[in-house]
Design a protein around this motif. Structure first.
Motif, PDB file in Angstrom:
ATOM      1  N   UNK A 123       0.846  -1.191   0.000  1.00 39.20           N
ATOM      2  CA  UNK A 123       0.000   0.000   0.000  1.00 39.20           C
ATOM      3  C   UNK A 123       0.880   1.240   0.000  1.00 39.20           C
ATOM      4  N   UNK A 124       0.669   2.112  -0.951  1.00 39.55           N
ATOM      5  CA  UNK A 124       1.492   3.305  -1.096  1.00 39.55           C
ATOM      6  C   UNK A 124       0.811   4.512  -0.466  1.00 39.55           C
ATOM      7  N   UNK A 125       1.577   5.515  -0.073  1.00 38.73           N
ATOM      8  CA  UNK A 125       0.957   6.748   0.443  1.00 38.73           C
ATOM      9  C   UNK A 125       0.177   7.448  -0.657  1.00 38.73           C
ATOM     10  N   UNK A 126      -0.818   8.212  -0.304  1.00 44.97           N
ATOM     11  CA  UNK A 126      -1.652   8.863  -1.334  1.00 44.97           C
ATOM     12  C   UNK A 126      -0.864   9.903  -2.112  1.00 44.97           C
ATOM     13  N   UNK A 127      -1.146  10.061  -3.396  1.00 45.32           N
ATOM     14  CA  UNK A 127      -0.497  11.110  -4.191  1.00 45.32           C
ATOM     15  C   UNK A 127      -0.843  12.502  -3.661  1.00 45.32           C
ATOM     16  N   UNK A 128       0.025  13.460  -3.982  1.00 40.94           N
ATOM     17  CA  UNK A 128      -0.198  14.854  -3.581  1.00 40.94           C
ATOM     18  C   UNK A 128      -0.223  15.705  -4.845  1.00 40.94           C
ATOM     19  N   UNK A 129      -1.325  15.659  -5.585  1.00 44.61           N
ATOM     20  CA  UNK A 129      -1.351  16.439  -6.834  1.00 44.61           C
ATOM     21  C   UNK A 129      -1.320  17.940  -6.583  1.00 44.61           C
ATOM     22  N   UNK A 130      -1.943  18.391  -5.504  1.00 50.04           N
ATOM     23  CA  UNK A 130      -1.961  19.828  -5.190  1.00 50.04           C
ATOM     24  C   UNK A 130      -0.759  20.168  -4.311  1.00 50.04           C
ATOM     25  N   UNK A 131       0.442  19.929  -4.824  1.00 51.26           N
ATOM     26  CA  UNK A 131       1.640  20.112  -3.995  1.00 51.26           C
ATOM     27  C   UNK A 131       1.888  21.585  -3.673  1.00 51.26           C
ATOM     28  N   UNK A 132       1.387  22.507  -4.496  1.00 50.89           N
ATOM     29  CA  UNK A 132       1.608  23.926  -4.225  1.00 50.89           C
ATOM     30  C   UNK A 132       0.813  24.405  -3.020  1.00 50.89           C
ATOM     31  N   UNK A 133      -0.208  23.642  -2.629  1.00 48.71           N
ATOM     32  CA  UNK A 133      -0.959  23.972  -1.416  1.00 48.71           C
ATOM     33  C   UNK A 133      -0.477  23.141  -0.223  1.00 48.71           C
ATOM     34  N   UNK A 134       0.619  22.439  -0.397  1.00 47.21           N
ATOM     35  CA  UNK A 134       1.151  21.575   0.656  1.00 47.21           C
ATOM     36  C   UNK A 134       2.403  22.209   1.239  1.00 47.21           C
ATOM     37  N   UNK A 135       2.547  22.109   2.568  1.00 38.76           N
ATOM     38  CA  UNK A 135       3.702  22.709   3.233  1.00 38.76           C
ATOM     39  C   UNK A 135       4.992  22.035   2.767  1.00 38.76           C
ATOM     40  N   UNK A 136       6.053  22.825   2.710  1.00 36.14           N
ATOM     41  CA  UNK A 136       7.345  22.309   2.254  1.00 36.14           C
ATOM     42  C   UNK A 136       7.845  21.180   3.141  1.00 36.14           C
ATOM     43  N   UNK A 137       7.622  21.285   4.457  1.00 38.55           N
ATOM     44  CA  UNK A 137       8.072  20.229   5.367  1.00 38.55           C
ATOM     45  C   UNK A 137       7.370  18.908   5.071  1.00 38.55           C
TER      46      UNK A 137
END
Length: 571
Positions: A123-137
């Motif tokens: 099982x893989x972690x979910x994708x983060x398509x909206x990476x620009x709304x995601x914190x850098x950390x």
């Protein structure tokens, strides 16, 4: 020469030139004429637990465990470390030292997996398509969990490199697509076939770093890669952020400091890192791995590897799972030719020869090179240095290779560091032009290894000294506390004794007082009895004396005489 003007269509960008360098036959057409082919899964994978700079990962599986593709089998230990994942599904059959790609030829701990052929994913972690709304950390954490390291050869954990700190913000991200060493073409094929994925990874890293621009440096002997990358930038609408720059072909333009010099004209200070001057360099393979991790949740379990040289039947590039034996790549390339003489891991300049092809593919292994005697002739025994100075002329780091050689040979590690040994990138230019055929790079590697070993011993000794000092301080503190308790106890003893004496005295005094009171009453009664007895004896003596006195002298007795006498005695 201070700079090289370069025209790219309507654009002109000022380029600089680093010191030294060599023009080498690139030999790239041997392997880059065909698309990269997926290599069939091998029956067994040997996955080293250390495929990065820093602390090795710790195995978190046991022999007999069944694992799935993408499952963590080695957990990172410390901040500068990276996890290791299973490259396919199967059963762990051993965790033991095996031969790994390293110039020393030594073994290292590996997890051996017998593949089941099913390639079932965990099982893989979910994708983060909206990476620009995601914190850098959060993005850096995803990159760390995916086990991504620098894939250009340094193998530094990517999450650490993408966290340069607030003191030195990164303004420019540089993507290294130079691939300057002869024979190697895996980055060339990657840029041709996966340019959009690379640009996605670049965009993610720009967001993480909050950098304002990115420069992608590609040598001009890769026109197809340059065109594909520029098209991908245009398709993504990132022309204002990302610029693909064509640079002259000159070895070693793919060196970190050399590429920075070419693109920006800046010099990275000695013993320092590019982030100190607002720059950060990543490889194109690392950029694609970042895109896979963030946009698809996939860990780093495969990479492109070049199999080249005239010692194999059919040189080409393969998409290979980490842990695949190099022998499987050679077999997929048609096997060795009869005149194959030398097997090299990496390129002909910075690579190293190995005795066996049983070593596994790692995250940083980019080329398996089978060379013939004509391609890799024996230079013969080394001759004395003639001090011609050609090594210094071609050194891209502006070092004095001749002096480094003398001090390394004399094992004068302090002196060799005075000549900036650790600025050497081991490009091999000095050894290639040396007319005495001195293996200079081997001396530098030896001096670096010995310096690191001495530094580790020094650190261990310092650590032991600090532990001893801490132990002595702890023992002294405990002794002081014990002495303080003794002093407090001694100081409290007299007061306690006085109080106890007073209490005991009070009890004894009450008892003694009662006895003394009884004794005093008895003595008083005895005294009164003695007084009465004395009085009685005195009266009797007077009576006796009066009775024996002369009768003539005495008046005649009268009737009241006795009464008066008795009355007088009574009085």
């Amino acid at each position: 020469m201070n700079f090289i003007p370069f025209h790219a269509g309507s654009r002109q960008r000022k380029l600089w030139q680093f010191h030294g360098g060599l023009h080498l036959p690139d030999e790239k057409t041997l392997s880059n004429t065909e698309p990269a082919a997926p290599l069939p899964l091998p029956s067994q994978l040997v996955i080293p637990l250390q495929q990065h700079i820093g602390t090795p990962a710790r195995a978190c599986v046991a022999v007999g465990d069944r694992v799935r593709t993408g499952q963590v089998i080695g957990e990172p230990q410390g901040p500068v470390s990276a996890p290791v994942h299973a490259s396919t599904s199967g059963v762990v059959t051993a965790i033991e030292p095996r031969a790994v790609p390293h110039p020393s030829g030594l073994q290292a701990p590996c997890v051996i997996i017998d593949a089941d052929g099913l390639d079932q994913w965990a099982e893989l972690p979910p994708p983060i398509p909206a990476f620009k709304q995601t914190a850098a950390d959060d993005l850096r954490q995803r990159i760390r969990q995916s086990g991504i390291v620098g894939m250009g050869g340094a193998s530094f954990p990517a999450d650490v490199k993408l966290a340069p700190g607030g003191e030195h913000p990164v303004e420019t991200l540089i993507i290294n697509g130079a691939e300057c060493e002869p024979y190697i073409t895996c980055d060339d094929r990657l840029m041709r076939e996966h340019a959009a994925d690379i640009i996605d990874g670049v965009h993610i890293m720009l967001h993480i770093l909050d950098a304002r621009r990115c420069l992608v440096g590609i040598e001009d002997n890769k026109p197809e890669a340059i065109a594909a990358m520029r098209q991908a930038v245009s398709a993504a609408g990132l022309e204002r952020l990302i610029e693909v720059v064509c640079i002259p072909t000159l070895y070693p333009s793919g060196g970190e400091k050399q590429l920075i010099r070419i693109l920006t004209g800046k010099e990275v200070p000695s013993h320092d890192i590019p982030a100190r001057i607002g720059l950060l360099v990543q490889n194109v393979g690392t950029a694609m791995a970042v895109a896979d991790a963030v946009l698809r949740g996939r860990p780093l379990i495969e990479r492109l590897v070049t199999v080249s040289g005239r010692g194999v039947a059919h040189p080409r590039n393969f998409r290979v799972r980490i842990g695949t034996p190099a022998a499987a790549l050679v077999a997929a390339s048609g096997g060795y030719r009869p005149d194959q003489a030398r097997l090299v891991i990496g390129g002909p300049m910075m690579g190293y020869a190995v005795e066996s092809d049983a070593i596994p593919v790692t995250k940083s292994l980019n080329c398996v090179l089978a060379l013939t005697s004509a391609e890799s002739p024996d230079p013969g025994p080394a001759q004395p240095c003639i001090r011609c100075g050609r090594c210094a002329e071609v050194c891209p780091a502006r070092l004095l290779p001749q002096q480094l050689y003398w001090h390394a040979r004399a094992k004068d590690l302090d002196k060799v560091q005075d000549y900036n040994l650790f600025d050497c990138i081991e490009c091999g230019c000095c050894a290639l032009v040396c007319p005495s055929h001195i293996p200079l790079v081997q001396y530098y590697r030896y001096a670096k290894t010995e310096s690191w070993a001495r530094e580790r011993e020094k650190q261990a000794a310092e650590h032991a000294r600090q532990r001893h000092a801490a132990r002595e301080a702890r023992l002294q503190r405990l002794e002081r506390e014990r002495q303080a308790r003794l002093r407090q106890k001694k100081a409290a003893a007299p007061a306690k004794a006085t109080a106890a004496g007073a209490k005991a005295g009070a009890r004894t005094g009450a008892k003694t007082g009662a006895v003394a009171g009884t004794k005093t009453a008895s003595q008083h009664a005895d005294r009164q009895a003695a007084i009465e007895a004395a009085r009685k004896r005195a009266a009797e003596r007077r009576q006796a004396k009066a009775a024996t006195a002369d009768p003539a002298a005495s008046p005649p007795p009268t009737a009241n005489a006795g009464q008066e006498t008795n009355a007088g005695e009574t009085r």
